[in-house]
Design a protein around this motif. Sequence first.
Motif, PDB file in Angstrom:
ATOM      1  N   GLU A 171      -4.327  -6.017 -14.231  1.00  0.00           N
ATOM      2  CA  GLU A 171      -5.597  -6.618 -13.718  1.00  0.00           C
ATOM      3  C   GLU A 171      -4.945  -6.702 -11.876  1.00  0.00           C
ATOM      4  N   VAL A 172      -5.150  -6.091 -11.215  1.00  0.00           N
ATOM      5  CA  VAL A 172      -5.460  -5.816  -9.402  1.00  0.00           C
ATOM      6  C   VAL A 172      -5.511  -6.461  -9.138  1.00  0.00           C
ATOM      7  N   LEU A 173      -5.605  -6.743  -7.875  1.00  0.00           N
ATOM      8  CA  LEU A 173      -6.073  -8.297  -7.256  1.00  0.00           C
ATOM      9  C   LEU A 173      -5.806  -7.403  -6.087  1.00  0.00           C
ATOM     10  N   CYS A 174      -6.664  -6.504  -5.041  1.00  0.00           N
ATOM     11  CA  CYS A 174      -6.329  -6.053  -3.942  1.00  0.00           C
ATOM     12  C   CYS A 174      -6.768  -7.334  -2.518  1.00  0.00           C
ATOM     13  N   PHE A 175      -6.298  -7.919  -1.445  1.00  0.00           N
ATOM     14  CA  PHE A 175      -6.344  -8.059  -1.056  1.00  0.00           C
ATOM     15  C   PHE A 175      -6.139  -7.759   0.535  1.00  0.00           C
ATOM     16  N   ALA A 176      -7.250  -7.013   0.986  1.00  0.00           N
ATOM     17  CA  ALA A 176      -7.018  -6.801   2.729  1.00  0.00           C
ATOM     18  C   ALA A 176      -6.709  -7.073   3.702  1.00  0.00           C
ATOM     19  N   LEU A 177      -5.592  -7.130   3.905  1.00  0.00           N
ATOM     20  CA  LEU A 177      -5.575  -7.747   5.616  1.00  0.00           C
ATOM     21  C   LEU A 177      -3.574  -8.021   5.962  1.00  0.00           C
ATOM     22  N   ASP A 178      -4.366  -8.608   6.621  1.00  0.00           N
ATOM     23  CA  ASP A 178      -2.803  -7.997   8.253  1.00  0.00           C
ATOM     24  C   ASP A 178      -1.726  -9.324   8.296  1.00  0.00           C
ATOM     25  N   VAL A 179      -0.566  -9.415   7.500  1.00  0.00           N
ATOM     26  CA  VAL A 179       0.053 -10.501   7.391  1.00  0.00           C
ATOM     27  C   VAL A 179       0.479 -11.069   8.587  1.00  0.00           C
TER      28      VAL A 179
ATOM     29  N   ASN B  93       3.293  -3.987 -17.808  1.00  0.00           N
ATOM     30  CA  ASN B  93       1.896  -5.062 -17.847  1.00  0.00           C
ATOM     31  C   ASN B  93       1.896  -6.232 -17.099  1.00  0.00           C
ATOM     32  N   HIS B  94       2.467  -6.014 -16.094  1.00  0.00           N
ATOM     33  CA  HIS B  94       2.351  -7.522 -14.976  1.00  0.00           C
ATOM     34  C   HIS B  94       0.390  -7.070 -14.453  1.00  0.00           C
ATOM     35  N   ASN B  95       0.430  -8.447 -14.158  1.00  0.00           N
ATOM     36  CA  ASN B  95      -0.929  -8.058 -13.264  1.00  0.00           C
ATOM     37  C   ASN B  95      -0.478  -8.430 -11.718  1.00  0.00           C
ATOM     38  N   LEU B  96      -1.556  -7.703 -11.038  1.00  0.00           N
ATOM     39  CA  LEU B  96      -0.314  -7.655  -9.825  1.00  0.00           C
ATOM     40  C   LEU B  96      -1.402  -8.493  -8.951  1.00  0.00           C
ATOM     41  N   ILE B  97      -1.546  -8.616  -7.729  1.00  0.00           N
ATOM     42  CA  ILE B  97      -2.122  -9.256  -6.010  1.00  0.00           C
ATOM     43  C   ILE B  97      -1.096  -8.526  -5.387  1.00  0.00           C
ATOM     44  N   LEU B  98      -1.664  -7.619  -4.736  1.00  0.00           N
ATOM     45  CA  LEU B  98      -1.483  -6.643  -3.503  1.00  0.00           C
ATOM     46  C   LEU B  98      -1.933  -6.688  -2.293  1.00  0.00           C
ATOM     47  N   ILE B  99      -0.712  -6.921  -1.387  1.00  0.00           N
ATOM     48  CA  ILE B  99      -1.719  -7.481  -0.444  1.00  0.00           C
ATOM     49  C   ILE B  99      -0.880  -6.136   0.820  1.00  0.00           C
ATOM     50  N   ALA B 100      -1.757  -5.758   1.329  1.00  0.00           N
ATOM     51  CA  ALA B 100      -1.632  -5.349   2.722  1.00  0.00           C
ATOM     52  C   ALA B 100      -2.665  -4.613   3.662  1.00  0.00           C
ATOM     53  N   ARG B 101      -2.284  -3.719   4.885  1.00  0.00           N
ATOM     54  CA  ARG B 101      -3.990  -3.853   5.563  1.00  0.00           C
ATOM     55  C   ARG B 101      -4.449  -3.103   5.461  1.00  0.00           C
TER      56      ARG B 101
ATOM     57  N   SER C 232       0.429  -1.569  -0.035  1.00  0.00           N
ATOM     58  CA  SER C 232       0.274   0.047  -0.185  1.00  0.00           C
ATOM     59  C   SER C 232       0.738   1.086  -0.008  1.00  0.00           C
ATOM     60  N   SER C 233       2.234   1.189   0.409  1.00  0.00           N
ATOM     61  CA  SER C 233       2.856   2.549   0.808  1.00  0.00           C
ATOM     62  C   SER C 233       4.524   2.336  -0.227  1.00  0.00           C
ATOM     63  N   GLY C 234       5.617   3.293   0.460  1.00  0.00           N
ATOM     64  CA  GLY C 234       6.603   3.144   0.102  1.00  0.00           C
ATOM     65  C   GLY C 234       6.912   1.914  -1.462  1.00  0.00           C
ATOM     66  N   ILE C 235       8.207   1.131  -1.013  1.00  0.00           N
ATOM     67  CA  ILE C 235       9.075   0.321  -1.614  1.00  0.00           C
ATOM     68  C   ILE C 235       7.637  -1.105  -2.651  1.00  0.00           C
ATOM     69  N   GLY C 236       7.088  -1.346  -1.666  1.00  0.00           N
ATOM     70  CA  GLY C 236       5.478  -2.319  -2.561  1.00  0.00           C
ATOM     71  C   GLY C 236       5.264  -1.371  -3.817  1.00  0.00           C
ATOM     72  N   ALA C 237       4.501  -0.372  -3.054  1.00  0.00           N
ATOM     73  CA  ALA C 237       3.798   0.347  -3.875  1.00  0.00           C
ATOM     74  C   ALA C 237       4.858   0.484  -4.890  1.00  0.00           C
ATOM     75  N   ALA C 238       5.531   1.090  -5.064  1.00  0.00           N
ATOM     76  CA  ALA C 238       6.606   1.693  -5.996  1.00  0.00           C
ATOM     77  C   ALA C 238       7.261   0.688  -6.846  1.00  0.00           C
ATOM     78  N   VAL C 239       7.461  -0.296  -6.963  1.00  0.00           N
ATOM     79  CA  VAL C 239       7.043  -1.665  -6.860  1.00  0.00           C
ATOM     80  C   VAL C 239       5.668  -2.100  -8.036  1.00  0.00           C
ATOM     81  N   ALA C 240       4.789  -2.250  -6.896  1.00  0.00           N
ATOM     82  CA  ALA C 240       3.318  -2.494  -8.046  1.00  0.00           C
ATOM     83  C   ALA C 240       3.647  -1.520  -9.481  1.00  0.00           C
TER      84      ALA C 240
END
Length: 251
Positions: free
Chosen positions: A55-63, A28-36, A13-21
């Motif tokens: 396509e961007v799939l989002c999963f809001a969860l605490d790892v 053109n990479h499809n994404l599975i994003l996980i964050a709280r 959702s932010s920082g390095i993770g969001a920048a890589v996304a």
Amino acid sequence: MNTKTYALITGASSGIGAAVARKLAETNHNLILIARRKDKLHQIKEELEKKHEVEVLCFALDVTDIPRLNTLFKKLEDLSIDIAINNAGLALGKDSIEDYDWADFNTMIDVNVKAFTRVAQLIIPFLKKTKGHIINISSIAGIEAYEGGSVYCGTKAFVKMVSKSMRLDLAGTGVRVTDIAPGAVDTEFSTVRFKGDKLKADNVYQGFVPLYADDIADTILFALNRPPQVNIEYIMITPTAQAGATRIHRG
Ligand code: 8X3
């Protein structure tokens, strides 16, 4: 049957993770994003699906919720995943070990050690199928201890060693394993470490030019985009002004 391939990113959702996304979406990479943070994930999804053919799939969860993590990976079972960015991690506090808040130690261990390890373990069957690539995010703190770093430094040394061991365990499978170790990167990292104390957080990056999340994302993309026979095992990236964990030249 879904024939697309996806890159999975934790701490997206932010920082390095969001920048890589963002950088992966550009190619053109499809994404599975996980964050709280659900709202942040959805903003990124909206932004990237509007701009790019992805396509961007989002999963809001605490790892740290390992049962939910297990359920999520079960749900993803039919998807083809060729990239995993095992990025979720944090520092909380910077006190001398005897004064440290025990709860902060636990949170760092839960995220940086337990959740990190479970994600690494759960993603392997996916990556074996695709001869994919996992990027583990450690830190300069994983090779150099500093005052007030105790458990944070320990967790990042853990990431480094698990990464090295994974590389050995996965030799011959075609799966690539890379450990990226950043130095001072100006993200929410210090705001989180100092629990919202902006002054303390800003001080960390005063008097020199720090790294930005995009600098780390560029390096990750470099490692990912090597040909299949090339495994970059470890890269440490520091600002030019930073020559060690605590040796930062401030002008
Ligand atoms: C982030 C770098 O040195 O601030 O992992 O801990 S440091």
